[in-house]
Design a protein around this motif. Structure first.
Motif, PDB file in Angstrom:
ATOM      1  N   ASP A  79       0.856  -1.080  -0.223  1.00 17.12           N
ATOM      2  CA  ASP A  79      -0.028   0.163   0.009  1.00 17.12           C
ATOM      3  C   ASP A  79       0.920   1.216   0.075  1.00 17.12           C
ATOM      4  N   VAL A  80       0.822   1.901  -1.196  1.00 19.46           N
ATOM      5  CA  VAL A  80       1.646   3.259  -1.297  1.00 19.46           C
ATOM      6  C   VAL A  80       0.971   4.350  -1.638  1.00 19.46           C
ATOM      7  N   ALA A  81       1.342   5.535  -1.055  1.00 20.00           N
ATOM      8  CA  ALA A  81       0.805   6.866  -1.430  1.00 20.00           C
ATOM      9  C   ALA A  81       1.642   7.477  -2.221  1.00 20.00           C
ATOM     10  N   PHE A  82       1.248   8.418  -3.113  1.00 19.77           N
ATOM     11  CA  PHE A  82       1.866   9.380  -3.994  1.00 19.77           C
ATOM     12  C   PHE A  82       2.057  10.782  -3.355  1.00 19.77           C
ATOM     13  N   ALA A  83       3.193  11.106  -3.097  1.00 20.62           N
ATOM     14  CA  ALA A  83       3.541  12.142  -2.017  1.00 20.62           C
ATOM     15  C   ALA A  83       4.269  13.271  -3.108  1.00 20.62           C
ATOM     16  N   THR A  84       3.989  14.380  -2.778  1.00 21.12           N
ATOM     17  CA  THR A  84       4.672  15.603  -3.458  1.00 21.12           C
ATOM     18  C   THR A  84       5.408  16.536  -2.275  1.00 21.12           C
ATOM     19  N   GLU A  85       5.156  16.006  -1.142  1.00 26.11           N
ATOM     20  CA  GLU A  85       5.974  16.620   0.059  1.00 26.11           C
ATOM     21  C   GLU A  85       6.544  15.712   0.946  1.00 26.11           C
ATOM     22  N   SER A  86       7.879  15.941   0.915  1.00 25.64           N
ATOM     23  CA  SER A  86       8.714  14.839   1.760  1.00 25.64           C
ATOM     24  C   SER A  86       8.293  15.059   3.441  1.00 25.64           C
ATOM     25  N   PRO A  87       7.673  13.669   4.080  1.00 25.18           N
ATOM     26  CA  PRO A  87       7.359  14.042   5.355  1.00 25.18           C
ATOM     27  C   PRO A  87       8.640  14.283   6.291  1.00 25.18           C
ATOM     28  N   GLU A  88       8.409  14.846   7.657  1.00 25.62           N
ATOM     29  CA  GLU A  88       9.446  15.381   8.281  1.00 25.62           C
ATOM     30  C   GLU A  88      10.258  13.943   8.715  1.00 25.62           C
ATOM     31  N   GLY A  89      11.406  14.054   8.667  1.00 23.82           N
ATOM     32  CA  GLY A  89      12.152  12.834   9.237  1.00 23.82           C
ATOM     33  C   GLY A  89      12.326  11.746   8.344  1.00 23.82           C
ATOM     34  N   ALA A  90      11.945  11.966   7.055  1.00 27.62           N
ATOM     35  CA  ALA A  90      11.548  10.821   6.032  1.00 27.62           C
ATOM     36  C   ALA A  90      12.856  10.079   5.959  1.00 27.62           C
ATOM     37  N   THR A  91      12.733   8.675   5.714  1.00 27.46           N
ATOM     38  CA  THR A  91      13.803   7.754   5.766  1.00 27.46           C
ATOM     39  C   THR A  91      13.742   6.781   4.447  1.00 27.46           C
ATOM     40  N   CYS A  92      14.882   6.555   3.837  1.00 28.80           N
ATOM     41  CA  CYS A  92      14.796   5.281   2.747  1.00 28.80           C
ATOM     42  C   CYS A  92      15.694   4.343   3.289  1.00 28.80           C
ATOM     43  N   GLU A  93      15.556   3.054   2.487  1.00 23.40           N
ATOM     44  CA  GLU A  93      16.473   2.046   2.712  1.00 23.40           C
ATOM     45  C   GLU A  93      17.364   1.695   1.707  1.00 23.40           C
ATOM     46  N   TYR A  94      18.514   1.067   1.962  1.00 22.24           N
ATOM     47  CA  TYR A  94      19.518   0.645   0.813  1.00 22.24           C
ATOM     48  C   TYR A  94      19.968  -0.796   1.225  1.00 22.24           C
ATOM     49  N   HIS A  95      19.940  -1.469   0.050  1.00 21.07           N
ATOM     50  CA  HIS A  95      20.601  -2.995   0.390  1.00 21.07           C
ATOM     51  C   HIS A  95      21.626  -2.889  -0.314  1.00 21.07           C
ATOM     52  N   TRP A  96      22.938  -3.116   0.207  1.00 23.25           N
ATOM     53  CA  TRP A  96      24.233  -3.190  -0.061  1.00 23.25           C
ATOM     54  C   TRP A  96      24.266  -4.694  -0.523  1.00 23.25           C
ATOM     55  N   THR A 100      20.542  -0.855   5.197  1.00 23.68           N
ATOM     56  CA  THR A 100      20.928   0.221   5.897  1.00 23.68           C
ATOM     57  C   THR A 100      19.788   1.249   5.688  1.00 23.68           C
ATOM     58  N   SER A 101      19.803   2.422   6.716  1.00 24.22           N
ATOM     59  CA  SER A 101      18.816   3.359   6.299  1.00 24.22           C
ATOM     60  C   SER A 101      19.262   4.881   6.249  1.00 24.22           C
ATOM     61  N   TRP A 102      18.900   5.702   5.703  1.00 24.79           N
ATOM     62  CA  TRP A 102      19.338   7.052   5.860  1.00 24.79           C
ATOM     63  C   TRP A 102      18.215   8.080   5.988  1.00 24.79           C
ATOM     64  N   GLU A 103      18.453   9.264   6.512  1.00 20.82           N
ATOM     65  CA  GLU A 103      17.379  10.248   6.547  1.00 20.82           C
ATOM     66  C   GLU A 103      17.564  11.403   5.200  1.00 20.82           C
ATOM     67  N   LEU A 104      16.606  11.491   4.677  1.00 21.68           N
ATOM     68  CA  LEU A 104      16.593  12.347   3.562  1.00 21.68           C
ATOM     69  C   LEU A 104      16.754  13.858   4.137  1.00 21.68           C
ATOM     70  N   PRO A 105      17.230  14.824   3.369  1.00 23.70           N
ATOM     71  CA  PRO A 105      17.333  16.151   3.744  1.00 23.70           C
ATOM     72  C   PRO A 105      15.808  16.728   4.124  1.00 23.70           C
ATOM     73  N   THR A 106      15.772  17.724   4.851  1.00 14.83           N
ATOM     74  CA  THR A 106      14.561  18.202   5.142  1.00 14.83           C
ATOM     75  C   THR A 106      13.583  18.684   4.131  1.00 14.83           C
ATOM     76  N   GLY A 107      12.419  18.361   3.900  1.00 11.86           N
ATOM     77  CA  GLY A 107      11.550  18.640   3.044  1.00 11.86           C
ATOM     78  C   GLY A 107      11.952  18.312   1.449  1.00 11.86           C
ATOM     79  N   GLU A 108      12.891  17.361   1.295  1.00 12.43           N
ATOM     80  CA  GLU A 108      13.132  16.896  -0.016  1.00 12.43           C
ATOM     81  C   GLU A 108      13.301  15.485  -0.281  1.00 12.43           C
TER      82      GLU A 108
END
Length: 276
Positions: free
Chosen positions: A111-128, A146-154
């Protein structure tokens, strides 16, 4: 800064914008560089409603299908509705958000949403990937998440602009014959053909300096560390782990450079590139 205090290092041969994170994008003849990068670049992303994480094909076992999609702006100017093209040829506009989200959720079985504003503290995951010698900041990674936090609002992973030279791609082709180092694997915004005679990983020497391209100025901040995405199949390009292996074997995992905008303006294919 006057032209006399800069040196010509090449010219622009390709320009790209990626309206939705991890999807294919648009090849353009001109782009508007704004304080946040190419106008309309990474304007949208998918968000996993179950975890709240921003979807990234850097975790291909979960989100690899996103990489087979492409996105463009209906009006072509970096604003207005975004049109997503699916691999079966169907297109769905972000103006019909509910239909788009249902289609995407069905494809991804999440279940995914289409977003045009990055949530505060948004993170992504990366598979090495399961590959030896993958080192970042002195630590070795192998077959882990591993995971990392995206730049605020981006929706950018870090910097807002990615620049790549044809010299780097040609150098990699010579190092690893048989692999296709097509620029689409690396998802740059600006591709530069260096001045005659420049060879190798030319842009490495630009870190810490400024590029003047058309009306825009950008500060080159760091090399661009590559990830599993460069190995993934897309279009006619096959899966090829050797692409990532080559980056780590020959240039510390880097191909291209990241930049931050120092001055807004329009950049066009054919523009001269000056280094300050």
């Amino acid at each position: 800064m006057s032209a006399a205090s800069t040196e010509v290092v090449g010219h622009v041969v390709r320009l790209h914008r990626y309206p939705v994170k991890s999807m294919g994008g648009e090849r353009l003849e001109a782009v508007r560089i704004t304080p946040r990068g190419v106008e309309g670049d990474r304007a949208g992303a998918l968000v996993d409603r179950g975890t709240g994480r921003v979807v990234s094909a850097k975790r291909p076992r979960t989100w690899g299908a996103v990489f087979g999609l492409s996105a463009s702006f209906a009006g072509g100017n970096g604003d207005g509705p975004i049109v997503v093209r699916f691999e079966d040829g169907e297109t769905v506009s972000s103006a019909d958000r509910r239909r788009l989200e249902v289609r995407l959720s069905t494809l991804l079985d999440r279940d995914v949403a289409f977003a045009t504003e990055s949530p505060e503290g948004a993170t992504c995951e990366y598979h090495w990937p399961d590959m030896d010698g993958l080192v970042q900041d002195g630590r070795t990674y192998r077959d882990e998440i591993t995971s990392w936090e995206l730049p605020t609002g981006e929706f950018f992973d870090s910097s807002s602009l990615h620049v790549l030279t044809t010299a780097s791609l040609e150098h990699l082709r010579g190092l690893v014959p048989g692999s296709d180092f097509h620029p689409d694997r690396f998802r740059p915004n600006i591709i530069i053909e260096p001045a005659a005679g420049a060879r190798g990983f030319v842009e490495n020497a630009w870190v810490g300096r400024a590029l003047h391209i058309g009306e825009a100025r950008m500060q080159v901040t760091k090399p661009c560390l590559r990830c599993v995405m460069v190995t993934l199949p897309q279009g006619d390009l096959p899966k090829d782990p050797r692409v990532l292996r080559a980056a780590f074997d020959h240039n510390g995992g880097n191909v291209g450079v990241k930049c931050e905008v120092a001055g807004a303006g329009t950049v066009r294919v054919g523009d001269e590139v000056r280094l300050a």
